[in-house]
Design a protein around this motif. Structure first.
Motif, PDB file in Angstrom:
ATOM      1  N   ALA A 118       0.770  -1.350  -0.131  1.00  0.00           N
ATOM      2  CA  ALA A 118       0.032  -0.092   0.068  1.00  0.00           C
ATOM      3  C   ALA A 118       0.799   1.257  -0.130  1.00  0.00           C
ATOM      4  N   GLY A 119       2.125   1.113  -0.123  1.00  0.00           N
ATOM      5  CA  GLY A 119       3.016   2.003  -0.054  1.00  0.00           C
ATOM      6  C   GLY A 119       2.674   3.306  -0.997  1.00  0.00           C
ATOM      7  N   LYS A 120       2.178   2.754  -2.124  1.00  0.00           N
ATOM      8  CA  LYS A 120       2.004   3.873  -3.272  1.00  0.00           C
ATOM      9  C   LYS A 120       0.682   4.641  -2.837  1.00  0.00           C
ATOM     10  N   GLN A 121      -0.287   4.030  -2.427  1.00  0.00           N
ATOM     11  CA  GLN A 121      -1.483   4.665  -1.839  1.00  0.00           C
ATOM     12  C   GLN A 121      -1.135   5.565  -0.927  1.00  0.00           C
ATOM     13  N   ILE A 122      -0.282   5.170   0.240  1.00  0.00           N
ATOM     14  CA  ILE A 122      -0.059   5.918   1.300  1.00  0.00           C
ATOM     15  C   ILE A 122       0.700   7.428   1.053  1.00  0.00           C
ATOM     16  N   ILE A 123       1.564   7.126   0.252  1.00  0.00           N
ATOM     17  CA  ILE A 123       2.433   8.316  -0.262  1.00  0.00           C
ATOM     18  C   ILE A 123       1.637   9.333  -0.977  1.00  0.00           C
ATOM     19  N   ASN A 124       1.072   8.752  -1.970  1.00  0.00           N
ATOM     20  CA  ASN A 124       0.146   9.615  -2.771  1.00  0.00           C
ATOM     21  C   ASN A 124      -0.732  10.403  -1.753  1.00  0.00           C
ATOM     22  N   SER A 125      -1.507   9.587  -1.165  1.00  0.00           N
ATOM     23  CA  SER A 125      -2.727  10.369  -0.168  1.00  0.00           C
ATOM     24  C   SER A 125      -1.823  11.421   0.740  1.00  0.00           C
ATOM     25  N   ALA A 126      -0.822  10.766   1.236  1.00  0.00           N
ATOM     26  CA  ALA A 126       0.024  11.805   2.248  1.00  0.00           C
ATOM     27  C   ALA A 126       0.408  13.064   1.359  1.00  0.00           C
ATOM     28  N   LEU A 127       0.745  12.883   0.170  1.00  0.00           N
ATOM     29  CA  LEU A 127       1.268  13.978  -0.450  1.00  0.00           C
ATOM     30  C   LEU A 127      -0.026  15.067  -0.871  1.00  0.00           C
ATOM     31  N   GLU A 128      -0.929  14.429  -1.206  1.00  0.00           N
ATOM     32  CA  GLU A 128      -2.149  15.245  -1.364  1.00  0.00           C
ATOM     33  C   GLU A 128      -2.689  15.897  -0.311  1.00  0.00           C
ATOM     34  N   ARG A 129      -2.509  15.574   0.793  1.00  0.00           N
ATOM     35  CA  ARG A 129      -3.015  16.264   1.951  1.00  0.00           C
ATOM     36  C   ARG A 129      -1.844  17.378   2.387  1.00  0.00           C
ATOM     37  N   LEU A 130      -0.840  17.538   1.830  1.00  0.00           N
ATOM     38  CA  LEU A 130       0.288  18.401   2.393  1.00  0.00           C
ATOM     39  C   LEU A 130      -0.493  19.887   1.883  1.00  0.00           C
ATOM     40  N   PRO A 131      -0.031  20.596   2.439  1.00  0.00           N
ATOM     41  CA  PRO A 131      -0.644  22.133   2.090  1.00  0.00           C
ATOM     42  C   PRO A 131       0.322  22.572   0.631  1.00  0.00           C
ATOM     43  N   VAL A 132      -0.295  23.343   0.007  1.00  0.00           N
ATOM     44  CA  VAL A 132       0.014  23.604  -1.477  1.00  0.00           C
ATOM     45  C   VAL A 132       1.796  23.956  -1.495  1.00  0.00           C
ATOM     46  N   GLU A 133       2.090  24.550  -0.734  1.00  0.00           N
ATOM     47  CA  GLU A 133       3.501  24.945  -0.639  1.00  0.00           C
ATOM     48  C   GLU A 133       4.452  23.821  -0.497  1.00  0.00           C
ATOM     49  N   SER A 134       4.112  22.980   0.376  1.00  0.00           N
ATOM     50  CA  SER A 134       4.896  21.733   0.520  1.00  0.00           C
ATOM     51  C   SER A 134       4.775  20.836  -0.490  1.00  0.00           C
ATOM     52  N   ARG A 135       3.573  20.798  -1.017  1.00  0.00           N
ATOM     53  CA  ARG A 135       3.218  19.586  -2.015  1.00  0.00           C
ATOM     54  C   ARG A 135       4.157  19.996  -3.200  1.00  0.00           C
ATOM     55  N   GLU A 136       3.863  21.285  -3.751  1.00  0.00           N
ATOM     56  CA  GLU A 136       4.652  21.664  -5.085  1.00  0.00           C
ATOM     57  C   GLU A 136       5.961  21.496  -4.969  1.00  0.00           C
ATOM     58  N   ILE A 137       6.704  21.762  -3.772  1.00  0.00           N
ATOM     59  CA  ILE A 137       8.196  21.754  -3.827  1.00  0.00           C
ATOM     60  C   ILE A 137       8.690  20.437  -3.765  1.00  0.00           C
ATOM     61  N   ILE A 138       7.774  19.239  -3.120  1.00  0.00           N
ATOM     62  CA  ILE A 138       8.057  18.041  -3.265  1.00  0.00           C
ATOM     63  C   ILE A 138       8.166  17.410  -4.755  1.00  0.00           C
ATOM     64  N   VAL A 139       7.039  17.597  -5.374  1.00  0.00           N
ATOM     65  CA  VAL A 139       6.749  17.304  -6.672  1.00  0.00           C
ATOM     66  C   VAL A 139       7.912  17.836  -7.471  1.00  0.00           C
ATOM     67  N   LEU A 140       8.389  19.096  -7.374  1.00  0.00           N
ATOM     68  CA  LEU A 140       9.526  19.629  -7.996  1.00  0.00           C
ATOM     69  C   LEU A 140      10.956  18.872  -7.893  1.00  0.00           C
ATOM     70  N   ARG A 141      10.864  18.584  -6.958  1.00  0.00           N
ATOM     71  CA  ARG A 141      12.321  17.974  -6.401  1.00  0.00           C
ATOM     72  C   ARG A 141      12.284  16.457  -6.617  1.00  0.00           C
ATOM     73  N   GLU A 142      11.186  15.756  -6.203  1.00  0.00           N
ATOM     74  CA  GLU A 142      11.307  14.433  -6.241  1.00  0.00           C
ATOM     75  C   GLU A 142      10.629  13.886  -7.444  1.00  0.00           C
ATOM     76  N   LEU A 143       9.861  14.220  -7.893  1.00  0.00           N
ATOM     77  CA  LEU A 143       9.076  14.001  -9.291  1.00  0.00           C
ATOM     78  C   LEU A 143       9.757  14.583 -10.611  1.00  0.00           C
ATOM     79  N   GLU A 144      10.165  15.773 -10.452  1.00  0.00           N
ATOM     80  CA  GLU A 144      10.901  16.331 -11.545  1.00  0.00           C
ATOM     81  C   GLU A 144      12.222  16.408 -11.766  1.00  0.00           C
ATOM     82  N   ASP A 145      12.830  16.075 -10.476  1.00  0.00           N
ATOM     83  CA  ASP A 145      14.307  16.037 -10.422  1.00  0.00           C
ATOM     84  C   ASP A 145      15.009  17.359 -10.714  1.00  0.00           C
ATOM     85  N   LEU A 146      14.392  18.417 -10.507  1.00  0.00           N
ATOM     86  CA  LEU A 146      14.899  19.821 -10.832  1.00  0.00           C
ATOM     87  C   LEU A 146      15.958  20.116  -9.772  1.00  0.00           C
TER      88      LEU A 146
END
Lengths: 186, 291
Positions: A118-146
């Motif tokens: 369920a790791g996938k489900q958990i991580i994605n749920s947890a990320l969705e619940r973060l405030p947008v400022e935190s969510r976006e920087i994790i997406v940019l760093r970990e998903l986009e590798d910027l």
């Protein structure tokens, strides 16, 4: 006339190849597919309009900055129209991804939990619940590798702020995971 | 110094006092994320290496951050753009570009036939310029000339929305209509059963002659199948022209006709279309090797 079409062809090659990145960011910001498509489309059209002003070599960061700005403008418009509704949506999160964790055998610390299926489900749920400022920087760093530098240019903040914001985002994510872990035990 | 405390977890100090120029836990933890992301300058990274050798607490903190980071990278969903979004954006950008060319509102209806020909040529010219530059073709063949026109014809129909002159999936209506306007009778088949419904027929102009355009749909994608008689009537298998500007093209000859299929579908789907069309034409034909 031909130069306008050449510009269009160049735009297709240089910018539209980053359409996945644009949609991915929009999707994580809005947390639902319909709005994400609207944002991504709007952003691409703006990018095309301002393409002459793009002289850099990093079209992806440039496009993502436009996506982000489009999102926040859109949010402002929505907020002024329906304050309570969007506030509720911000808190509870929209989206088609189910956020319930059903069969987790181990209730250990977050690291062990994550290794379950369920790791996938958990991580994605947890990320969705973060405030947008935190969510976006994790997406940019970990998903986009910027890099920090690229993120700094997208967020329009100093590099030091990128590091501290990322630290805070990761901390919030960890806390979110712990909270969800606690919730699943009740 | 205040801002360094952001993100610091107080339980992870190892309690060692600050010693001269050695890094302490507070400093270490403030730079930990930069260290983890390999964004630190060499001097700071080395200082952290040194600190970690002697500090179990910070080492643990690093491992936990590293695990969390790995999990995010492993499990977080990367959302790819849906196909219909890609199509829609491309179409909007195209019409925005055409709007810029005409310097009026993006309404194409007022353009007359002569101007369309110029526009089509310009589109084709762009396709050829970028295609040639990208692929460094050495020997242009007559087929490439036709491929240019196929791209222009397809792009024109999609951009203008003028897709069919006779819009019906009934082949018994489309075929006589086209035959009446052309000097040949194109083979028309509805391929709904194979997932490629016929949506109509259109007259077009390619290779210096009027031709039939049979229009099919697959989900949100349009396929233009251009057909006209060809004296070189030997049957050939569908060959692929190299994809450009997001379009795939297949070309074959059969039973005295030449066929050009173009779509922004991916290769395998367009191939499936060609096969469905061919087998519908000659259901008992033995095609030998299939690609």
């Amino acid at each position: 006339m031909t130069s306008s079409l050449m510009r269009q062809a160049r735009f297709q090659d240089v910018v539209l190849r980053h359409l996945d990145a644009a949609y991915n960011l929009a999707r994580w910001l809005t947390r639902n597919d319909d709005d994400a498509q609207d944002i991504a489309q709007e952003a691409c059209l703006r990018a095309f309009k301002f393409f002459d002003g793009f002289h850099g070599d990093d079209a992806r960061a440039w496009l993502l900055a436009i996506v982000r700005n489009t999102y926040f403008t859109w949010l402002k418009t929505r907020r002024s129209r329906a304050q309570d509704e969007s506030f509720e949506e911000e808190i509870h999160g929209l989206g088609d991804s189910s956020t319930t964790v059903t069969d987790c055998a181990s209730y250990g610390n977050p690291e062990v939990l994550l290794m379950q299926q369920a790791g996938k489900q958990i991580i994605n749920s947890a990320l969705e619940r973060l405030p947008v400022e935190s969510r976006e920087i994790i997406v940019l760093r970990e998903l986009e590798d910027l890099s920090y530098k690229e993120i700094a240019s997208i967020l329009q903040v100093p590099i030091g702020t990128v590091m501290s914001r990322l630290a805070r985002a990761r901390k919030l994510l960890r806390e979110q995971l712990q909270q969800m872990n606690a919730e699943s035990q009740t | 110094m205040k801002k360094f405390h952001e993100g610091l977890d107080a339980s992870y100090t190892c309690g060692k006092p600050i010693r001269g120029k050695n890094m302490d836990c507070i400093q270490c933890q403030s730079l930990l994320h930069g260290y983890l992301d390999q964004e630190l300058d060499v001097a700071s990274a080395m200082a952290i290496d040194q600190h970690l050798e002697n500090c179990a607490a910070c080492k643990t903190a690093l491992e936990q951050q590293s695990t969390l980071r790995s999990s995010i990278r492993q499990y977080a969903q990367y959302h790819v753009a849906p196909a219909e979004l890609v199509d829609r954006i491309r179409a909007r950008v195209d019409s925005a570009a055409i709007g810029a060319i005409t310097r009026k509102k993006p309404r194409w209806q007022w353009l007359q036939a002569g101007q369309w020909l110029k526009l089509g040529t310009a589109i084709a010219a762009t396709a050829v310029v970028t295609w040639t530059a990208a692929l460094q073709l050495n020997t242009p063949s007559p087929d490439e000339g036709i491929a240019e026109q196929v791209i222009a014809g397809h792009a024109r129909s999609v951009l203008t929305g003028h897709i069919a002159d006779v819009a019906t999936s009934d082949k018994h209506t489309v075929k006589p209509w086209l035959s009446g306007k052309l000097d040949f009778s194109p083979p028309v088949t509805d391929l709904t059963a194979a997932g490629f419904p016929l949506i109509g027929g259109r007259l077009d102009y390619l290779d210096k002659r009027p031709v039939a355009a049979l229009v099919y749909r697959r989900n949100q994608h349009l396929i233009n199948l251009f057909v006209w008689p060809d004296p070189k009537s030997a049957h050939t298998m569908p060959t692929q022209s190299l994809p450009k500007q997001g379009y795939h093209i297949l070309h074959w000859r059969d039973a005295g006709m030449t066929f050009w299929a173009i779509s922004d579908l991916d290769e395998s789907e367009l191939q499936a279309f060609a096969e469905s069309y061919a087998s519908a034409q000659r259901p008992r034909a033995n095609y030998g090797e299939r690609p």
